[in-house]
Write a protein that holds these residues in place. Structure first.
Motif, short mmCIF file in Angstrom:
data_model
loop_
_atom_site.label_atom_id
_atom_site.label_comp_id
_atom_site.label_asym_id
_atom_site.label_seq_id
_atom_site.Cartn_x
_atom_site.Cartn_y
_atom_site.Cartn_z
N GLY A 24 0.81 -1.21 0.00
CA GLY A 24 0.00 0.00 0.00
C GLY A 24 0.84 1.26 0.00
N PHE A 25 1.91 1.27 0.78
CA PHE A 25 2.79 2.44 0.82
C PHE A 25 3.46 2.64 -0.53
N ARG A 26 4.00 1.57 -1.08
CA ARG A 26 4.73 1.70 -2.35
C ARG A 26 3.81 2.11 -3.50
N THR A 27 2.65 1.49 -3.59
CA THR A 27 1.75 1.84 -4.69
C THR A 27 1.13 3.22 -4.48
N GLY A 28 0.87 3.59 -3.22
CA GLY A 28 0.36 4.93 -2.95
C GLY A 28 1.39 5.99 -3.27
N PHE A 29 2.63 5.70 -2.97
CA PHE A 29 3.72 6.63 -3.26
C PHE A 29 3.90 6.81 -4.76
N LEU A 30 3.73 5.72 -5.50
CA LEU A 30 3.90 5.77 -6.95
C LEU A 30 2.62 6.19 -7.67
N GLY A 31 1.48 6.10 -7.00
CA GLY A 31 0.22 6.48 -7.62
C GLY A 31 -0.30 5.47 -8.62
N VAL A 32 -0.05 4.21 -8.34
CA VAL A 32 -0.49 3.15 -9.25
C VAL A 32 -1.35 2.15 -8.48
N GLY A 33 -2.00 1.26 -9.20
CA GLY A 33 -2.77 0.20 -8.56
C GLY A 33 -1.85 -0.83 -7.93
N GLY A 34 -2.34 -1.52 -6.92
CA GLY A 34 -1.51 -2.45 -6.18
C GLY A 34 -1.47 -3.86 -6.70
N GLY A 35 -2.31 -4.19 -7.68
CA GLY A 35 -2.39 -5.56 -8.15
C GLY A 35 -1.10 -6.09 -8.75
N PHE A 36 -0.35 -5.22 -9.41
CA PHE A 36 0.87 -5.70 -10.05
C PHE A 36 1.96 -6.02 -9.02
N LEU A 37 1.83 -5.52 -7.81
CA LEU A 37 2.75 -5.90 -6.74
C LEU A 37 2.14 -6.94 -5.80
N ALA A 38 0.83 -6.87 -5.62
CA ALA A 38 0.17 -7.75 -4.65
C ALA A 38 0.19 -9.21 -5.10
N VAL A 39 -0.11 -9.46 -6.36
CA VAL A 39 -0.18 -10.85 -6.84
C VAL A 39 1.18 -11.55 -6.72
N PRO A 40 2.27 -10.95 -7.22
CA PRO A 40 3.57 -11.63 -7.03
C PRO A 40 3.96 -11.76 -5.55
N ALA A 41 3.61 -10.76 -4.73
CA ALA A 41 3.95 -10.84 -3.31
C ALA A 41 3.19 -11.98 -2.63
N LEU A 42 1.93 -12.16 -2.98
CA LEU A 42 1.15 -13.25 -2.39
C LEU A 42 1.72 -14.61 -2.81
N VAL A 43 2.15 -14.71 -4.06
CA VAL A 43 2.68 -15.98 -4.56
C VAL A 43 4.06 -16.26 -3.97
N ILE A 44 4.93 -15.24 -3.95
CA ILE A 44 6.31 -15.46 -3.52
C ILE A 44 6.43 -15.47 -2.00
N ALA A 45 5.93 -14.43 -1.35
CA ALA A 45 6.14 -14.29 0.10
C ALA A 45 5.24 -15.21 0.92
N LEU A 46 3.99 -15.37 0.49
CA LEU A 46 3.05 -16.17 1.27
C LEU A 46 2.83 -17.57 0.71
N ALA A 53 -4.04 -16.09 -5.47
CA ALA A 53 -3.55 -14.71 -5.52
C ALA A 53 -4.38 -13.87 -6.49
N ILE A 54 -4.70 -14.44 -7.63
CA ILE A 54 -5.52 -13.72 -8.61
C ILE A 54 -6.93 -13.53 -8.06
N GLY A 55 -7.48 -14.54 -7.42
CA GLY A 55 -8.80 -14.40 -6.81
C GLY A 55 -8.82 -13.34 -5.73
N THR A 56 -7.77 -13.27 -4.93
CA THR A 56 -7.68 -12.24 -3.89
C THR A 56 -7.62 -10.86 -4.52
N SER A 57 -6.86 -10.71 -5.58
CA SER A 57 -6.77 -9.43 -6.28
C SER A 57 -8.12 -9.03 -6.86
N LEU A 58 -8.83 -9.98 -7.43
CA LEU A 58 -10.16 -9.68 -7.97
C LEU A 58 -11.14 -9.32 -6.87
N LEU A 59 -11.02 -9.95 -5.70
CA LEU A 59 -11.87 -9.60 -4.57
C LEU A 59 -11.63 -8.16 -4.13
#
Length: 103
Positions: A24-46, A53-59
């Motif tokens: 949220g901080f990074r995407t808010g700072f850049l002014g972009v949507g978070g999906g392009f960071l959230a999906v890889p983070a969910l797959v890699i980190a969690l 991950a895609i279903g979570t992003s769509l939710l």
């Protein structure tokens, strides 16, 4: 056994919240949507499966759209409360789903 499950769930919740804040901080700072960071983070980190991950992003997209619709038809005060409730419910559903899927 139950204590170990609770400890694992607590660690998972801390990871999810920390990851969400970082994204949220990074995407808010850049002014972009978070999906392009959230999906890889969910797959890699969690270690969530790609479909989860895609279903979570769509939710998240659906919840944001619903909050925007509520804002459009009701006014900002009600929409803010509605949005908060939706995000809280969505967070609980997401955490429970991840726990169920992880076995």
């Amino acid at each position: 056994m139950l204590a170990a499950v609770r400890a694992t769930a607590a660690v998972l919740v801390v990871k999810v919240v920390g990851l969400g804040m970082l994204i949220g901080f990074r995407t808010g700072f850049l002014g972009v949507g978070g999906g392009f960071l959230a999906v890889p983070a969910l797959v890699i980190a969690l270690r969530l499966p790609m479909a989860g991950a895609i279903g979570t992003s769509l939710l998240v997209i659906a919840l944001n759209s619903t909050a925007g619709l509520a804002d459009r038809f009701s006014g900002p005060v009600l929409a803010t409360a509605f949005s908060g409730m939706l995000l809280a419910v969505g967070a609980v559903v997401a955490v429970e789903s991840v726990l169920a899927l992880s076995g």
